[in-house]
Design an enzyme around this catalytic site. Structure first.
Site, PDB file in Angstrom:
ATOM      1  N   CYS A  76      53.005 -49.769  28.602  1.00  0.00           N
ATOM      2  CA  CYS A  76      51.372 -50.107  28.632  1.00  0.00           C
ATOM      3  C   CYS A  76      50.514 -52.002  29.050  1.00  0.00           C
ATOM      4  O   CYS A  76      51.997 -52.451  29.290  1.00  0.00           O
ATOM      5  CB  CYS A  76      50.906 -50.430  27.323  1.00  0.00           C
ATOM      6  N   CYS A  82      49.133 -57.937  23.703  1.00  0.00           N
ATOM      7  CA  CYS A  82      48.107 -56.727  23.265  1.00  0.00           C
ATOM      8  C   CYS A  82      48.309 -57.636  20.960  1.00  0.00           C
ATOM      9  O   CYS A  82      47.863 -57.898  20.509  1.00  0.00           O
ATOM     10  CB  CYS A  82      47.892 -55.837  23.185  1.00  0.00           C
ATOM     11  N   CYS A  85      50.967 -53.592  19.343  1.00  0.00           N
ATOM     12  CA  CYS A  85      51.959 -52.561  19.111  1.00  0.00           C
ATOM     13  C   CYS A  85      53.258 -53.565  18.912  1.00  0.00           C
ATOM     14  O   CYS A  85      53.196 -54.508  20.167  1.00  0.00           O
ATOM     15  CB  CYS A  85      52.544 -51.530  20.394  1.00  0.00           C
ATOM     16  N   CYS A 166      43.951 -47.805  25.863  1.00  0.00           N
ATOM     17  CA  CYS A 166      45.048 -47.919  24.714  1.00  0.00           C
ATOM     18  C   CYS A 166      45.712 -46.165  24.786  1.00  0.00           C
ATOM     19  O   CYS A 166      45.627 -45.572  24.413  1.00  0.00           O
ATOM     20  CB  CYS A 166      44.163 -48.430  23.543  1.00  0.00           C
ATOM     21  N   GLN A 290      43.409 -41.159   7.084  1.00  0.00           N
ATOM     22  CA  GLN A 290      44.546 -41.657   8.335  1.00  0.00           C
ATOM     23  C   GLN A 290      44.604 -41.906   9.452  1.00  0.00           C
ATOM     24  O   GLN A 290      43.626 -40.674   9.529  1.00  0.00           O
ATOM     25  CB  GLN A 290      45.857 -40.562   7.394  1.00  0.00           C
ATOM     26  N   TYR A 319      43.885 -44.014  -5.863  1.00  0.00           N
ATOM     27  CA  TYR A 319      43.886 -44.770  -4.379  1.00  0.00           C
ATOM     28  C   TYR A 319      43.488 -42.941  -3.870  1.00  0.00           C
ATOM     29  O   TYR A 319      43.429 -43.541  -2.335  1.00  0.00           O
ATOM     30  CB  TYR A 319      44.618 -45.914  -3.710  1.00  0.00           C
ATOM     31  N   ASP A 340      38.808 -44.669  -6.696  1.00  0.00           N
ATOM     32  CA  ASP A 340      38.878 -45.671  -5.405  1.00  0.00           C
ATOM     33  C   ASP A 340      37.568 -45.880  -5.793  1.00  0.00           C
ATOM     34  O   ASP A 340      36.460 -46.020  -6.052  1.00  0.00           O
ATOM     35  CB  ASP A 340      38.541 -44.410  -4.501  1.00  0.00           C
ATOM     36  N   ASP A 388      49.210 -43.496  -3.421  1.00  0.00           N
ATOM     37  CA  ASP A 388      48.844 -44.427  -2.110  1.00  0.00           C
ATOM     38  C   ASP A 388      48.255 -45.723  -1.362  1.00  0.00           C
ATOM     39  O   ASP A 388      47.246 -45.801  -1.328  1.00  0.00           O
ATOM     40  CB  ASP A 388      48.225 -43.001  -1.393  1.00  0.00           C
ATOM     41  N   CYS A 415      52.492 -47.451   2.734  1.00  0.00           N
ATOM     42  CA  CYS A 415      52.424 -48.014   3.665  1.00  0.00           C
ATOM     43  C   CYS A 415      52.826 -48.964   4.386  1.00  0.00           C
ATOM     44  O   CYS A 415      52.966 -50.070   5.515  1.00  0.00           O
ATOM     45  CB  CYS A 415      50.182 -47.928   4.302  1.00  0.00           C
TER      46      CYS A 415
END
Length: 459
Positions: A76, A82, A85, A166, A290, A319, A340, A388, A415
């Site tokens: 990239c 940026c 990443c 991107c 997701q 969630y 939720d 989650d 996550c």
């Protein structure tokens, strides 16, 4: 008194001992810890201190004296500027090893659990770890005499990095963003100025259904006004038939949150459709789904493997978002209940259940930590629970409820390894960690998703 032997601006040699949870290299200079973004385990480098604190130093990489065999050239052009990443300079096989290590580091740092006693499996990766993101959220900025730029804020800054392409985004998200950017410039639509608090268009959000080809565009604006709306919608309709939903969301808050509370339809449908595990899901603008649809099926397969179900169980999907996980299990259990805090997500979940012909599900708007105890008071006790949560982890009230409810099986889909470790330390009072399965949902970044199977301890 500053115990750190390093001074700001000082250059010194360093051997990188391991990589940290943000993908940075970690070394030690006179026993003081040094964090170096862009450095890889095993490398011998020369660094320059940019931020010195009592207990650590942040440094920039000046020179690599001994290069890691896992170092690759980041493809990239704006990778270093940026901040989206963190690991494009690391070979993919080494990224997967690092993500397992990040889970281990989090357990070491945030709990008294010995990670060597846990079954932490190798990370499940992607065959092609590029072009996977189904959603983009690009900020807008006016530069020069009327030129509009779109991009992402640089790492730890509010400096916009203009992005023309991107390589972790689905191509259609970039195509739509660039087209809309050019329209904003063509029609002189006022662009939001963060410092002045003036202007209108703040962010361009694009989400695509990878299996259906339907794409949604959302203008995030500072007011209900959207000048030249009719002209822009006509051009979008003519040039981008894949855009089936155009929405406007109003966010007048001076915050880093993308969405405000008010969303309305400009053209097309209110939502787009996506397919997942033979089910169909409607996705409204603010609904969580997701971001990597290719790995989501792998993730849910791991959840499915974790649970032992006979068909007579009751399951809570905490969630729940638009209902994806719970509905994937509806055919394997007696009843699924989900909650939720976003009303639109619950509306989507109900509509998705109807669309998929699923009748044994029940959804409620509210916080998991409030709704679960209410259900228990009403006589509902789940046999299994899937949580989650967002990056902030489970609310402490929910942890208390989970410990009170004592569901036999608990699957935690995380996550954020740091908040996962914090929550596991609390859940360990009554639950035993059977295993942890890292899944790479975001290749080229330091993020790692983890599926954890917890089993109620025998009394």
């Amino acid at each position: 008194m500053n115990q750190n032997p390093v001074e700001e601006g000082q250059k010194f040699p360093l051997t990188i001992r391991r990589m940290g949870i943000n993908g940075e290299g970690i070394g030690y200079f006179k026993k003081a810890v040094v964090f170096v973004p862009g450095a890889i385990t095993g490398e011998e480098v020369v660094v320059e201190a940019v931020k010195v604190r009592d207990r650590f130093t942040e440094a920039k990489l000046n020179k690599i004296r001994k290069k890691s065999p896992n170092r690759v050239t980041a493809p990239c052009p704006v990778y270093e500027a940026c901040g989206g990443c963190q690991l494009q300079h690391v070979a993919y096989s080494a990224q997967l090893e690092l993500k397992r290590d990040i889970v281990i580091q989090s357990i070491e740092k945030h709990t008294k659990i010995d990670p060597t006693k846990l079954k932490i499996r190798p990370t499940i990766g992607m065959e092609d770890p590029w072009r996977y993101r189904n959603k983009s959220q690009f900020q807008t900025r006016m530069v020069g005499s009327g030129q509009v730029e779109t991009g992402l804020f640089g790492a730890n800054s509010h400096q916009l990095v203009p992005i023309e392409d991107c390589i972790v985004q689905q191509p259609v998200t970039i195509k739509v963003t660039n087209f809309v950017r050019d329209l904003l410039e063509k029609y002189g639509v006022p662009i939001y100025d963060e410092k002045a608090g003036s202007g209108i268009v703040r962010t361009i959000v694009v989400r695509t259904g990878v299996k259906t080809g339907e794409t949604q565009l959302v203008f995030i604006t500072n007011s209900k006004k959207l000048p030249k709306k009719r002209e822009m919608l006509a051009e979008i309709e003519a040039a981008l038939p894949e855009v089936t939903s155009i929405m406007q969301n109003v966010n007048q808050a001076k915050s880093s949150l993308i969405f405000g509370d008010e969303t309305f339809l400009l053209a097309g449908k209110e939502s787009i459709e996506e397919k997942l595990m033979e089910l169909e899901f409607d996705l409204s603008a603010r609904a969580f789904f997701q971001l990597n649809p290719f790995q989501t099926e792998r993730l849910y397969q791991e959840v499915e493997k974790a649970l032992v179900l006979t068909g007579s169980e009751t399951l809570v999907d905490a969630y729940c978002g638009v209902g994806t996980i719970g509905q994937a299990f509806a055919g394997k259990v007696k009843e699924v209940r989900g909650m939720d805090i976003i009303p639109e997500s619950i509306e989507d979940a109900k509509r998705n259940a109807e669309k998929n012909g699923i009748e044994n599900v029940y959804y409620e708007v509210g916080k998991a930590e409030d709704v679960l105890p209410k259900w228990v008071n009403e006589g509902f006790r789940p046999d299994a629970v899937i949580v989650d949560p967002p990056r902030s982890g489970c609310d402490q009230g929910l942890i208390k409820s989970l410990l009170d409810v004592e569901a036999k099986q608990l699957v935690y889909v995380s996550c954020n390894p740091s908040t996962l470790a914090r929550d596991l330390a609390l859940l360990a009072k009554k639950y035993r960690i059977r295993y942890m399965q890292p899944v790479d949902m975001f290749p080229q970044t330091a993020h790692v998703e983890t599926v954890v199977l917890l089993q109620l301890k025998d009394k």
